[in-house]
Design a protein around this motif. Structure first.
Motif, PDB file in Angstrom:
ATOM      1  N   ARG A 179       0.845  -1.610   0.325  1.00  0.00           N
ATOM      2  CA  ARG A 179       0.067   0.103  -0.165  1.00  0.00           C
ATOM      3  C   ARG A 179       0.707   1.004   0.343  1.00  0.00           C
ATOM      4  NH1 ARG A 179      -2.067  -2.628   4.184  1.00  0.00           N
ATOM      5  NH2 ARG A 179      -3.939  -4.097   4.268  1.00  0.00           N
ATOM      6  N   SER A 201       1.617  -1.225  -4.824  1.00  0.00           N
ATOM      7  CA  SER A 201       1.239  -1.683  -5.655  1.00  0.00           C
ATOM      8  C   SER A 201       0.131  -2.161  -6.880  1.00  0.00           C
ATOM      9  CB  SER A 201      -0.096  -2.547  -5.468  1.00  0.00           C
ATOM     10  OG  SER A 201      -1.288  -1.588  -4.703  1.00  0.00           O
ATOM     11  N   ASN A 202       0.392  -0.220  -7.007  1.00  0.00           N
ATOM     12  CA  ASN A 202       0.272   0.614  -8.296  1.00  0.00           C
ATOM     13  C   ASN A 202       0.727   0.686  -9.378  1.00  0.00           C
ATOM     14  OD1 ASN A 202       0.897   2.704  -6.532  1.00  0.00           O
ATOM     15  ND2 ASN A 202      -0.737   4.096  -6.588  1.00  0.00           N
ATOM     16  N   GLY A 232     -10.043   9.684   3.353  1.00  0.00           N
ATOM     17  CA  GLY A 232      -8.800   8.913   2.452  1.00  0.00           C
ATOM     18  C   GLY A 232      -8.647   7.228   2.532  1.00  0.00           C
ATOM     19  N   LYS A 242      -9.485   3.418   1.846  1.00  0.00           N
ATOM     20  CA  LYS A 242     -10.898   2.227   1.314  1.00  0.00           C
ATOM     21  C   LYS A 242     -10.798   0.821   2.049  1.00  0.00           C
ATOM     22  CE  LYS A 242      -6.316   1.447  -0.616  1.00  0.00           C
ATOM     23  NZ  LYS A 242      -5.172   2.651   0.132  1.00  0.00           N
ATOM     24  N   GLU A 250      -6.182   1.379  -4.847  1.00  0.00           N
ATOM     25  CA  GLU A 250      -4.325   2.189  -4.869  1.00  0.00           C
ATOM     26  C   GLU A 250      -5.245   4.282  -4.875  1.00  0.00           C
ATOM     27  OE1 GLU A 250      -2.023   2.250  -2.943  1.00  0.00           O
ATOM     28  OE2 GLU A 250      -2.864   1.283  -1.862  1.00  0.00           O
ATOM     29  N   ILE A 292      -4.892  -5.957   0.410  1.00  0.00           N
ATOM     30  CA  ILE A 292      -4.816  -4.039  -0.393  1.00  0.00           C
ATOM     31  C   ILE A 292      -5.958  -2.833   0.132  1.00  0.00           C
ATOM     32  CG2 ILE A 292      -5.216  -2.887  -2.489  1.00  0.00           C
ATOM     33  CD1 ILE A 292      -4.906  -5.622  -4.113  1.00  0.00           C
ATOM     34  N   THR A 293      -6.960  -3.306   0.860  1.00  0.00           N
ATOM     35  CA  THR A 293      -7.425  -2.438   1.642  1.00  0.00           C
ATOM     36  C   THR A 293      -6.224  -2.038   3.110  1.00  0.00           C
ATOM     37  OG1 THR A 293      -8.901  -3.850   2.074  1.00  0.00           O
ATOM     38  CG2 THR A 293      -9.818  -3.057   0.109  1.00  0.00           C
ATOM     39  N   GLU A 294      -7.468  -1.118   3.679  1.00  0.00           N
ATOM     40  CA  GLU A 294      -7.032  -0.216   4.970  1.00  0.00           C
ATOM     41  C   GLU A 294      -7.827  -1.330   5.625  1.00  0.00           C
ATOM     42  OE1 GLU A 294      -4.836   2.680   3.209  1.00  0.00           O
ATOM     43  OE2 GLU A 294      -7.025   2.838   3.365  1.00  0.00           O
TER      44      GLU A 294
END
Lengths: 598, 464
Positions: free
Chosen positions: A267, A301-302, B145, B147, B287, B323-325
């Motif tokens: 992230r 990651s992006n 901000g 996710k 992202e 990936i997410t928070e």
């Protein structure tokens, strides 16, 4: 240099571009298209070469030009690396921000090291024109930050006689500070920096036995599953198990000379957190700013997947460079799984035969080659330095039998397994004491015996066995309830609970406890085990468990970790003595009843 | 007209067109495909070589033949037009109107793929968003901000919850300009209708942009839809300085579309047939949430995904979780008991809440209360499991209190009305009422001062 002229693009398939370019070598850099995107050759087939491009290939078209650059992906090694944040290709991200704004534009070339900055160079004593210098020798020093002296090295592929050496003074990285004439009478102008291909391990004198534990200030790591300076460790964990927190704590508190944090396919906000918090953190060892000995490599990651694949080699090359200057370097790589996925993606585009879960057959050997770059060595300059590698692994579904975790397990000596169950119980760091292991315990024991306490090894083993016993008993409780246990067994549960709460759990957000010195680690361990034994003795003389559980000293022992700071060892020891005394009244009471009844 | 004008294709397969003999076509370029009836479909070049060009057709390849289908390469990247007039409009995945109104007139065009945000340009998610939902605000706070996905399952009320969050979300003490970007991939007509009516009823429709692909719309369009929607969200957030909430539903449909195309292309499958790049692909989408330093706006993202067979280790929720928070997990068991919203407290998580709660943001005791509720509820569930084996008779007094505590947590803290908008202070008050069921000695995660101030039992014991 390669003599071949420009070629042309034949095919574009995601990050994989096939070009018509004879004579290029595997690993050579190629620049393609109108945006001048750079990539490296990964396959040759007749006239054609397959190039993996580090950036998005959108808008590339067959027919556009491809220019071989004649060299592989290399790192610039010199002063100005520390405190910086680079992408996987070593482009400084703050410079990129100035050049292209919030978004990373494609085709940007930015020199990793600041060309304008002046550094104060001090030549090494006793060196001058006519001196013979070996490869890797120290030419002089530059104060890179307040805490780190940067040693300017002769590149590992150059040696000979010094024709001249610049006097002390201020130089930028492009100025020549020495001339070396080699055996073939070829003169090499040396600057404050040199380049080194990232996929080639930097040479050293010889391997040396790693013998000193890396102190991370995290009790469950240092006391139970130690890692040595120069060792290899893995931190596998399902999402939400607290992997990133463990890695950040290591980056924050390790007693390494240089810390490299590699954000590989993770992230963006996690790097931001480091960027926003680290500059305010003080190094517990030097009292200076932590950023003075830290550098970051970020390929989130992006960001493009091929540069992610390259980023771990970039990181470890930077680590080796500081090792060669005689530093103990720790590189934390978060996460190796994302690197493996980048590898898998490229392999898939090349239509290579997948073996396990789509991963290519060479996954295991690539992993092993990477981890092999860790180690403690005698450097070419004659000193000692080390690279410790700590890789996070993100197993799909938290399943440790998946390929990346299982191959990693074969390579690393220290395995810090994160457990979802512990994390769900908010037991942080959620390092599972049954699944984790360290092959370095015996070596670490010597250090602890010499520097902290000779009983370390015995106490550690005792604590682990208490925890395992308790796990066994907990299973029984889950089946038939706590009533089935004997008083001694119930006390085992309590003893293990004390260890879990008073020792294993450690809050990164607790200012007092975020970092725990080795001395305090052992004192807490000793105190809690002592408490367990005292209680055990009382149970043997017939004191009911309930009475023991009511002792207020239990609660205080649980909280001792966040009450007594590293600087309050005297008070902590006084408290340990108090713990012993707290059992005295019960002792007297029951010893006398016994005598009376007898 | 150039040489690259209308061409016949050599093969059609699973949403892909293979066109031969058009050298020099750029990757990612937009393509217009004209079928035998003269209708134009949108496509994009996904692989290109001297010999053959691969085109992904967003409207699908159903009804296409090799003899009467003409392909035109437009020599421009896939861009959409943007303007303030976006608000209140409904589009399809490629940005064409779905609301019988004329297309957007605009000078600004942006590539839907965006470009990667420089991590140095980011700033951490912070500032508490009050959703009015106790479980989220109290235990898994959402911050600007962030996710934060909703992990759900077929038949669970994730859409109702998402709609309620959109309706009620606000930043305490701030009257900021907000917008909602709603991206629906493969949802049923009824679900889409539900959201639209909900936004209308609440009068927020003027602040909403909808991108809709229904269950019977072409699958492949789902691949570009979130990118189109996020391009609009970025415009609203960073060009117009708005605080944007993006709802993406349902990510599972998106991933399935990705798998379908990957299979047609012959990509090597990794887990459960999903391509190896599913993680990177999802990361490209997720992202795009976040905040940029020195910019007024922000993108907060709530992806909704239904876990196939309620399996949280399935590749889609698994990779999303990496990936997410954090994640808000819905429970079928709670839903079965009629509890709304059926938020499962134990597997849920919000990673960045510490930057948005506590003194100055919500209330000083908030972080510790969240911690305590979680710890006590976890303990209570253990007791409940034990009780299901040995019965309640053998439980200690304290354990029985825990059982009661668990029941009331579910009934009073988790349960709330679909129109019930609780302030964070109300949520914390309920939390303390419930914590007061337990003896103070059991509450080790809160401070003495918190107990003195908020724990009710001692006081009620003193005043009979």
């Amino acid at each position: 240099m390669n003599a071949a002229g420009p070629g042309r693009i034949v095919e574009v398939n995601g990050p994989i571009v096939t070009v018509n370019l004879p004579q290029v070598t595997i690993g050579e850099q190629v620049r393609v298209g109108e945006l001048a995107l750079v990539g490296e050759v990964i396959e040759r087939d007749g006239e054609r070469a397959v190039v993996q491009i580090y950036e998005s290939t959108e808008s590339l078209a067959p027919g556009q030009t491809a220019i071989p650059l004649g060299h592989p992906l290399a790192a610039e090694l010199g002063p100005g690396l520390l405190g910086n944040i680079f992408d996987g290709l070593q482009r400084p991200l703050t410079k990129i921000l100035e050049l292209s704004g919030d978004r990373i534009a494609r085709g940007l070339t930015v020199a990793p090291l600041d060309r304008a900055r002046q550094w104060h160079f001090e030549p090494a004593a006793g060196l001058g024109a006519g001196s013979t210098v070996a490869a890797g020798a120290v030419l002089g020093t530059v104060p890179e930050t307040e805490t780190i002296i940067h040693r300017i090295l002769v590149p590992p592929d150059v040696s000979g006689v010094l024709v001249n050496l610049a006097p002390a003074g201020d130089y930028n990285v492009e100025q020549v500070i020495a001339q070396v004439r080699d055996g073939d009478r070829v003169e090499h102008p040396l600057k404050l920096y040199h380049r080194w291909p990232v996929r080639t391990a930097r040479p050293y004198g010889r391997r040396d036995q790693a013998g000193v534990p890396l102190i991370t200030g995290q009790r469950v790591l240092d006391t139970f599953f130690p890692l040595l300076k120069g060792g290899r460790a893995a931190v596998p964990g399902a999402f939400g198990a607290g992997k990133t927190m463990v890695q950040q704590q290591i980056a924050r508190w390790s007693n390494a000379g240089i810390m490299i944090y590699l954000g590989c396919g993770e992230r963006g906000n996690e790097l931001v957190e480091i960027l926003e918090t680290f500059p305010q953190l003080t190094d517990p060892y030097t009292g200076r700013l932590l950023m003075e000995r830290t550098l970051l490599v970020a390929n989130t990651s992006n960001m493009p997947v091929v540069a992610r694949e390259a980023s771990i080699y970039m990181g470890v090359t930077l680590a080796e460079y500081y090792r060669d200057q005689g530093y103990d370097v720790v590189m934390v790589a978060d996460s190796i799984s994302r690197w493996a996925e980048a590898l898998r993606e490229v392999a898939g585009r090349l239509e290579q035969m997948p073996v396990e879960e789509g991963h290519p057959a060479y996954l295991a050997s690539r992993l092993a080659t990477f981890y092999e770059r860790a180690g403690r060595v005698q450097t070419l300059a004659g000193g000692y330095g080390s690279v410790s590698l700590i890789g996070a692994v993100s197993p799909p579904g938290g399943d440790f039998s998946e390929p990346v975790t299982s191959h990693t397990k074969e390579i690393v000596q220290t395995f810090w397994a994160l457990s979802k169950e512990l994390a769900d119980a908010r037991h942080y760091p959620a390092i599972d004491w049954t699944e984790s292991y360290s092959g370095y315990v015996d070596t670490a024991a010597n250090w602890w015996a010499e520097n902290v306490d000779r009983h370390w090894s015995a106490r550690r083993a005792e604590a682990l066995s208490l925890l395992l016993q308790s796990d066994e008993l907990a299973r029984i409780v889950n089946l038939v309830g706590p009533e089935a246990l004997s008083p001694a067994q119930r006390w085992v549960l309590e003893g293990a609970a004390l260890l879990k709460e008073g020792l294993l759990q450690q809050s990164a957000l607790d200012e007092v406890d975020s970092f725990c010195s080795p001395d305090r680690q052992f004192t807490l361990l000793d105190l809690l085990l002592d408490l367990y034994h005292q209680g055990r003795n009382l149970i043997d003389v017939g004191v009911p468990v309930q009475r023991l559980l009511q002792l207020p000293v239990l609660g205080r022992a649980r909280r001792a970790k966040s009450v007594y700071s590293n600087g309050q060892m005297v008070e902590l020891r006084a408290f340990a003595a108090e713990v012993r005394d707290a059992f005295q009244p019960l002792h007297l009471e029951y010893a006398s009843t016994r005598e009376n009844s007898a | 007209m150039r040489e690259k004008d209308y061409r016949l294709s050599s093969a059609v397969r699973g949403g892909l067109l293979f066109v031969r003999g058009v050298p020099g076509v750029a990757l990612g370029d937009r393509v217009a495909v004209r079928d035998h009836a003269g209708r134009i479909r949108n496509g994009q070049v996904i692989r290109t070589s001297d010999e053959v060009v691969l085109v992904q057709v967003f409207e699908g390849t159903d009804g296409l033949d090799l003899e009467r289908t003409w392909t035109r390469f437009l020599e421009q990247p896939f861009e959409i037009g943007l303007s303030r007039e976006l608000m209140g409009r409904i589009f399809n995945g490629v940005g064409q109107p779905r609301d019988d109104r004329p297309p957007l007139v605009s000078g600004i065009r942006r590539n839907v793929n965006g470009s990667p945000m420089n991590p140095v340009a980011r700033t951490r998610p912070r500032e508490f968003i009050q959703t009015g939902i106790s479980t989220i605000d109290g235990l898994y706070s959402l911050v600007r901000g962030q996710k934060l996905p909703i992990f759900s399952g077929p038949g669970l009320p994730h859409n109702r919850l998402a709609a309620q969050i959109v309706r009620q979300s606000r930043i305490i003490g701030a009257q900021a300009r907000f917008a909602v970007v709603f991206a629906a991939m493969g949802v049923s007509y009824a679900d889409a209708r539900f959201f639209q009516e909900d936004f209308e009823r609440d009068g927020v429709l003027g602040n909403v942009v909808m991108y809709i692909n229904l269950a019977d719309d072409p699958t492949i369009e789902r691949l570009i839809l979130p990118r189109t929607a996020l391009t609009a969200a970025e415009y609203l957030a960073y060009d117009l300085g708005m605080h944007v909430m993006v709802i993406l539903t349902d990510i599972t449909n998106y991933a399935e579309a990705l798998r379908e195309v990957a299979m047609a292309r012959g990509d090597v499958p990794a887990r459960k047939g999903y391509p190896g790049y599913l993680y990177s692909d999802l990361a490209e989408i997720f992202e795009r949430a976040g905040r940029i330093r020195n910019r007024g706006g922000s993108i907060t993202m709530m992806p909704v995904l239904s876990m196939p067979s309620d399996d949280i280790t399935h590749p889609i929720p698994d990779l999303t979780g990496y990936i997410t928070e954090g994640q808000i997990v819905l429970s079928r068991e709670l839903h079965g008991q009629g509890i709304y919203p059926p938020v499962d407290l134990l597997p849920s998580l919000s990673r960045v809440m510490k930057d948005g709660i506590g003194a100055g943001e919500t209330r000083e005791d908030h972080p510790r209360v969240a911690n305590q509720i979680y710890a006590s509820y976890a303990r209570a569930i253990e007791v409940r499991n034990l009780a299901s084996i040995i019965g309640t008779e053998d439980l200690s007094e304290t354990d029985r209190q825990y059982l009661e505590f668990a029941k009331l947590i579910e009934k009073r803290l988790v349960t709330q009305g679909e129109d019930e908008d609780r302030s964070i202070v109300e949520t914390l008050t309920i939390a303390w009422q419930l914590l007061s069921l337990l003896p103070p000695d059991e509450l080790t995660r809160v401070r003495e001062a918190d107990l003195a101030k908020y724990h009710r039992r001692e006081q009620s014991a003193e005043v009979p």
